[in-house]
Every structure is written in structure tokens, then in C-alpha cells.
Design an enzyme around this catalytic site. Structure first.
Site, PDB file in Angstrom:
ATOM      1  CG  HIS A   8      12.427  -9.014  -8.368  1.00  0.00           C
ATOM      2  ND1 HIS A   8      12.238 -10.154  -7.639  1.00  0.00           N
ATOM      3  CD2 HIS A   8      13.738  -9.035  -8.749  1.00  0.00           C
ATOM      4  CE1 HIS A   8      13.371 -10.849  -7.584  1.00  0.00           C
ATOM      5  NE2 HIS A   8      14.308 -10.180  -8.243  1.00  0.00           N
ATOM      6  NE  ARG A  23      11.023 -17.172  -1.373  1.00  0.00           N
ATOM      7  CZ  ARG A  23      11.227 -16.345  -2.394  1.00  0.00           C
ATOM      8  NH1 ARG A  23      12.406 -15.772  -2.565  1.00  0.00           N
ATOM      9  NH2 ARG A  23      10.259 -16.072  -3.266  1.00  0.00           N
ATOM     10  CG  ASP A  42       8.404  -9.801  -1.689  1.00  0.00           C
ATOM     11  OD1 ASP A  42       9.456  -9.714  -1.039  1.00  0.00           O
ATOM     12  OD2 ASP A  42       8.382 -10.010  -2.911  1.00  0.00           O
TER      13      ASP A  42
HETATM   14  N1  CMX Z   1      -2.806  -9.423  -8.230  1.00  0.00           N
HETATM   15  C1  CMX Z   1      -3.522  -9.123  -9.337  1.00  0.00           C
HETATM   16  N2  CMX Z   1      -3.269  -9.635 -10.563  1.00  0.00           N
HETATM   17  C2  CMX Z   1      -2.283 -10.532 -10.643  1.00  0.00           C
HETATM   18  C3  CMX Z   1      -1.513 -10.926  -9.540  1.00  0.00           C
HETATM   19  C4  CMX Z   1      -1.794 -10.326  -8.288  1.00  0.00           C
HETATM   20  N3  CMX Z   1      -1.099 -10.595  -7.193  1.00  0.00           N
HETATM   21  N4  CMX Z   1      -0.597 -11.842  -9.940  1.00  0.00           N
HETATM   22  C5  CMX Z   1      -0.780 -12.000 -11.263  1.00  0.00           C
HETATM   23  N5  CMX Z   1      -1.795 -11.214 -11.699  1.00  0.00           N
HETATM   24  C6  CMX Z   1      -2.257 -11.035 -13.060  1.00  0.00           C
HETATM   25  C7  CMX Z   1      -1.121 -10.568 -13.960  1.00  0.00           C
HETATM   26  O1  CMX Z   1      -0.918  -9.164 -13.818  1.00  0.00           O
HETATM   27  C8  CMX Z   1      -1.618 -10.993 -15.315  1.00  0.00           C
HETATM   28  O2  CMX Z   1      -2.621 -10.086 -15.721  1.00  0.00           O
HETATM   29  P1  CMX Z   1      -2.822  -9.664 -17.277  1.00  0.00           P
HETATM   30  O3  CMX Z   1      -2.984 -10.958 -18.011  1.00  0.00           O
HETATM   31  O4  CMX Z   1      -4.020  -8.793 -17.239  1.00  0.00           O
HETATM   32  O5  CMX Z   1      -1.556  -8.958 -17.651  1.00  0.00           O
HETATM   33  C9  CMX Z   1      -2.290 -12.339 -15.014  1.00  0.00           C
HETATM   34  O6  CMX Z   1      -2.638 -12.291 -13.624  1.00  0.00           O
HETATM   35  C10 CMX Z   1      -1.434 -13.551 -15.264  1.00  0.00           C
HETATM   36  O7  CMX Z   1      -0.228 -13.405 -14.528  1.00  0.00           O
HETATM   37  P2  CMX Z   1       0.601 -14.682 -14.079  1.00  0.00           P
HETATM   38  O8  CMX Z   1       1.043 -15.408 -15.302  1.00  0.00           O
HETATM   39  O9  CMX Z   1      -0.153 -15.436 -13.057  1.00  0.00           O
HETATM   40  O10 CMX Z   1       1.850 -14.017 -13.324  1.00  0.00           O
HETATM   41  P3  CMX Z   1       3.207 -13.482 -13.940  1.00  0.00           P
HETATM   42  O11 CMX Z   1       4.154 -14.620 -14.033  1.00  0.00           O
HETATM   43  O12 CMX Z   1       2.983 -12.693 -15.170  1.00  0.00           O
HETATM   44  O13 CMX Z   1       3.667 -12.451 -12.821  1.00  0.00           O
HETATM   45  C11 CMX Z   1       4.148 -11.665 -10.649  1.00  0.00           C
HETATM   46  C12 CMX Z   1       4.214 -12.869 -11.590  1.00  0.00           C
HETATM   47  C13 CMX Z   1       4.887 -12.021  -9.358  1.00  0.00           C
HETATM   48  C14 CMX Z   1       4.841 -10.467 -11.312  1.00  0.00           C
HETATM   49  C15 CMX Z   1       2.650 -11.352 -10.360  1.00  0.00           C
HETATM   50  O14 CMX Z   1       2.047 -12.449  -9.728  1.00  0.00           O
HETATM   51  C16 CMX Z   1       2.464 -10.092  -9.527  1.00  0.00           C
HETATM   52  O15 CMX Z   1       2.427  -8.994 -10.110  1.00  0.00           O
HETATM   53  N6  CMX Z   1       2.327 -10.220  -8.170  1.00  0.00           N
HETATM   54  C17 CMX Z   1       2.239  -9.076  -7.288  1.00  0.00           C
HETATM   55  C18 CMX Z   1       3.621  -8.443  -7.098  1.00  0.00           C
HETATM   56  C19 CMX Z   1       4.494  -9.313  -6.227  1.00  0.00           C
HETATM   57  O16 CMX Z   1       4.113  -9.793  -5.177  1.00  0.00           O
HETATM   58  N7  CMX Z   1       5.760  -9.499  -6.663  1.00  0.00           N
HETATM   59  C20 CMX Z   1       6.786 -10.204  -5.857  1.00  0.00           C
HETATM   60  C21 CMX Z   1       7.188 -11.555  -6.428  1.00  0.00           C
HETATM   61  C22 CMX Z   1       8.267 -12.209  -5.557  1.00  0.00           C
HETATM   62  C23 CMX Z   1       9.564 -11.474  -5.657  1.00  0.00           C
HETATM   63  O17 CMX Z   1      10.160 -11.440  -6.751  1.00  0.00           O
HETATM   64  O18 CMX Z   1      10.010 -10.849  -4.669  1.00  0.00           O
END
Ligand code: CMX
Length: 440
Positions: free
Chosen positions: A271, A327, A373
Site C-alpha cells: 500500500h 495521480r 507511488d
Molecule cells: N510486480 C510483480 N508482480 C505483480 C505486480 C507487480 N507490480 N503486481 C501484481 N503482481 C502479481 C501479484 O503479486 C500476483 O502474483 P501471484 O498470483 O503470484 O500471487 C499476480 O500478479 C496477480 O495480482 P493482481 O491481481 O494483478 O494484483 P493484486 O490486486 O493482488 O495486488 C497490488 C495489487 C497493488 C498489491 C500489486 O499490484 C502490487 O504488489 N504492486 C506493487 C506494490 C505497489 O505498488 N503497491 C502500491 C499500490 C497503490 C497504493 O496503495 O499506494
């Protein structure tokens, strides 16, 4: 403050009556179906909350009371000689559902100014922590120490009528918002500037004062803070920080307890902490490559390396959004206007061109595009704010505007204790075998 409360109360009473009628007539309508995958996988896409302050569209991004970020940049009042919106105006909009005049916005600024004094014991509590403590931990400790000032907690202990919950919450929310810049700046100066603190300037706006107390006097940085505090303020109700604030608030925990809980969620790397992770990741990439101006090929290799080591690419992906986060775009525009030749900012733009196709090619990521971010840190570094562990504190100060406006609404609408049902896997198996009915 009384006029603001009166205006809010009139709106809230009308909204409460409308919701009552709506539920009387349509309360039994089904709003969707839930799959077993949703139950196991983070409740994605289950609509189960009402949050009045903003609404997130997967394609278009966030709208605050119906207004997109570019619309807010155009319509919200600005600081004198400034061109970015004043977040005080956004708070007014989220609270009252109508665009503020300049006078309304100035009124919020002056209410916050008057309430901004932070009691000494809050600084003592922060000072009691080791200097190595993460700034977000210091921040939440500061907020918790400030809970001694809760009007809601005091009045509740004395016996508060349900009808007046919103009023005491209103007081707490405004006092808390008023004091957060001082707490944040105190932590920054304590941890990184040898505890050489800077007193607030009673003539500045809420974000300008934060910048000033942190020691940044470049007017462009003040503008950045105004934009930053506006775009990070709210992202509808289901994200971890907003949902946690709402959930904890539903137990009638006061604004301080509820907000602190939400900010513990914001401090998670999936997050809000992602803003520090992005810059840390870029700095590590620069160190490994031996250049502060990596080529797209070098970036692509580094992304593959990150993915191979089982890590996420920070700043990319989102649980709801399916396009580039507006954003991110708003910050990119700021970069183009104020620092188009900055190497780090340009690296962020190169990453934007490189990462999405790589993530897309994995086939499992629902959103390969950048979120808020991915960009914020590079703009801060440009002005000399390189201490990336501090970045999530800035996010937290901004997020207070949305989650606390929402908490006031929760109280005014009399929302009850939140208590969804959970099941065990054993119960699920019994249900699949037709031996138990668990969903009723
Ligand atoms: N890099 C690598 N793998 C990623 C990824 C990324 N940026 N985003 C998603 N994935 C992966 C997930 O870890 C998941 O893997 P597994 O199936 O092996 O567990 C798969 O892709 C499917 O995920 P998703 O359904 O697309 O994404 P989620 O809704 O589960 O998660 C989020 C969303 C933001 C947690 C994820 O995209 C992420 O970890 N991003 C990087 C961290 C980040 O930037 N967070 C900030 C979000 C904005 C905020 O709240 O401030």
C-alpha cells in the site's frame, strides 16, 4: 467552525433521510453475487461498503464527489500566485459535497491554523523512540499520543447521546488534521536534521506550512505539497487505509484510534509504503548498473531480475485500477512543467515505457500500469528530500483528509458496527459436499 458544522448537519440530515427511504423501498435488492475465489482472495470486487467522499473507476481513476483530478486542478481555489489546488478546498468538497469558494477554503485554512498546537507530550512520546525507528512508526506513535485530546472519547465516557456522535467526531477530525503537519515535520527534523526544529508560520496554508516546517522554502516545493496532499487524500473506501479507519471507527473508536489504525495499514509495502520502495528500488538499480541514467534495456534487465527474485516491481499494479493512475499522470505533468530535464524524473518516465509490456507478458498481472507511488519520490528527490523512508508519512498526512471526512459521515449517517461473516475451509468443504449450508 459553527457555520461549517451547521452546513454539514443540514447535508447529513438530508442524506440520512434519503438513505432511510432508499433502504425502506429497496433494502432487499441483491447487489451482486460472491464467488468462492473472492472469499479466499482478498474480497476483490465485492461491493460491501458505502463511502461518500470519492469513487474509483477502474478505467478513469478516482473522482472526488464526482470531480476528476484535472477538474479539481481547475476548479479548486489556489494559494496566492499558485496554480495547484489547496487541499483544504478538497476537504471541504469531500465533507460537504459541493465545490468550495475561496472564502470557504480560507475558512478551513484558518480553522486548521487555530487548532494546530501540538501538546508537548506528543513530542516526548516521539523522542522516546530510538532514532533508527521508521518514520511511520514514529508518526503513528505521535498520533496515538495525541489521542489524549479526543473530545469524542471524553464525551463518550461522560455519556454521549448517539445523535451527537458526529459533532464530537467533527471536532476531533479537524483538530487531528490541523496537527498532523507539525507531527510529520517534527519527525523529519528529528530523524534527519539533527532535531533542529522549525516553528510553524501562522500565515501559511496547511501544506505550505508542512513544507516550511520541514525546512523547504522553494515555492515550487510548496506547490508540489499542495498537489501531493490533494491527490493522495482519498481513493474510495475499500483500500487498506480507508477501510481500516472505517472498520475501527465502526467500533466507536475515536478519530485518533481509527486513523492511527488506518495508517498502520498504509505503512505496508503493498500500500502506501510502496512510495519509498520505488525510490529505493531505483537507487539500487542505479548502484548495480553504475549509472544514474539507465537505458531502457538496462531497466528491462533489472525488472526481470526483480521478478526472478520473487519480488514485486514497486509502483506498478493496482487492486482496482486497470489503466495508468491519473495521480501518476498529474505528477508527470508537474515534472514536465517544473523539472523536465531531471535525470531521476526522466528515469521514472523511462520505467513507465519499459515496465508495462514486461508485466503484461507474464499473463497473470491484472494491471501492468503505474500507480500513484511510481512517481511521487522522484519529484521529492528533485527538491532534496532524499530520505525515502519518510515518504509514506507525507502520504499519511494527506490520507487523513479523506478518511476523517468519511469517518464524520459514518457517524452522521449512524453506520453500525462492521462485522462480515467468515468461514473455515472445513466448513467450505462440507458445503461443497452438500453437508452444510454456510452462506445463510
Ligand atoms: N510486480 C510483480 N508482480 C505483480 C505486480 C507487480 N507490480 N503486481 C501484481 N503482481 C502479481 C501479484 O503479486 C500476483 O502474483 P501471484 O498470483 O503470484 O500471487 C499476480 O500478479 C496477480 O495480482 P493482481 O491481481 O494483478 O494484483 P493484486 O490486486 O493482488 O495486488 C497490488 C495489487 C497493488 C498489491 C500489486 O499490484 C502490487 O504488489 N504492486 C506493487 C506494490 C505497489 O505498488 N503497491 C502500491 C499500490 C497503490 C497504493 O496503495 O499506494
Amino acid at each position: 467552525m459553527d457555520i461549517l458544522k451547521e452546513r454539514f448537519k443540514a447535508k447529513a440530515d438530508a442524506a440520512a433521510a434519503e438513505i432511510k427511504d432508499l433502504l425502506k423501498e429497496h433494502g432487499n435488492k441483491k447487489v451482486g453475487e460472491v464467488t468462492l475465489s473472492q472469499v479466499y482472495q482478498g474480497m476483490r470486487g465485492i461491493t460491501g461498503l458505502v463511502t461518500e467522499t470519492s469513487l474509483l473507476d477502474a478505467q478513469e481513476g478516482i473522482r472526488f464527489r464526482g470531480y476528476s483530478i484535472p477538474e479539481l486542478q481547475e476548479k479548486l481555489p489556489k494559494a496566492k500566485d499558485g496554480s495547484e489546488p489547496l487541499p483544504e478546498g478538497l476537504f471541504f468538497l469531500m465533507l460537504l459535497g459541493e465545490l468550495p469558494s475561496e472564502e470557504d477554503t480560507n475558512k478551513i485554512t484558518s480553522i486548521l491554523q487555530r487548532r494546530s498546537h501540538v501538546p508537548a507530550h506528543v513530542f516526548d512520546a516521539i523522542d522516546a523512540l530510538p532514532i533508527t525507528t521508521h518514520p511511520m512508526t514514529m508518526y503513528v506513535v505521535g498520533v496515538m499520543a495525541l489521542q489524549t485530546e479526543s473530545v469524542f472519547a471524553k464525551k463518550y465516557a461522560e455519556g454521549l447521546n448517539k445523535k451527537d456522535y458526529w459533532d464530537a467526531t467533527f471536532d476531533d477530525a479537524l483538530t487531528l488534521i490541523a496537527r498532523l503537519p507539525r507531527i510529520a515535520a517534527y519527525i523529519y527534523r528529528r530523524k534527519y536534521k539533527n532535531s533542529e526544529h522549525i516553528q510553524p508560520n501562522g500565515l501559511l496554508d496547511w501544506s505550505g506550512n508542512l513544507a516550511h516546517m520541514m525546512g523547504f522554502n522553494d515555492e515550487r516545493f510548496h506547490e508540489l505539497m499542495r498537489l501531493y496532499m490533494t491527490i493522495h487524500a482519498d481513493h474510495e473506501g475499500g483500500n487498506v487505509s480507508a477501510h481500516t479507519t472505517h472498520l475501527v471507527g465502526s467500533a466507536l473508536s475515536d478519530s485518533y484510534l481509527s486513523y492511527a489504525a488506518g495508517m498502520n495499514g498504509l505503512a505496508g509495502p503493498l500500500h502506501g509504503l510502496a512510495n519509498q520502495e520505488v525510490i529505493k528500488w531505483i537507487f539500487e538499480m542505479q548502484a548495480e548498473i553504475g549509472s544514474d541514467d539507465p537505458t531502457p534495456e538496462q531497466i528491462a534487465d533489472y525488472v526481470q531480475q526483480t521478478l526472478k527474485s520473487g519480488k514485486v516491481v514497486p509502483g506498478y499494479g493496482h487492486a482496482v485500477l486497470r489503466k495508468t493512475d491519473p495521480r501518476f499522470t498529474a505528477q508527470m505533468e508537474f515534472g514536465k512543467k517544473h523539472m523536465p530535464d531531471d535525470k531521476l524524473v526522466k528515469t521514472v518516465w523511462k520505467i513507465y515505457e519499459t515496465v508495462p509490456p514486461i508485466l503484461q507478458s507474464l499473463g497473470k498481472i491484472k494491471n501492468p500500469w503505474p500507480n500513484v507511488d511510481a512517481h511521487s519520490g522522484a519529484l521529492l528527490v528533485h527538491f532534496g528530500l532524499k530520505e525515502y523512508e519518510f515518504y509514506t508519512v507525507l502520504f499519511a498526512v494527506s490520507r487523513a483528509l479523506g478518511v476523517l471526512a468519511s469517518l464524520i459521515w459514518d457517524r452522521a449517517l449512524g453506520f453500525p458496527l462492521e462485522r462480515p461473516k467468515s468461514v473455515t475451509t472445513n466448513a467450505v468443504k462440507m458445503w461443497l459436499e452438500g453437508k452444510e449450508e454456510i452462506w445463510d
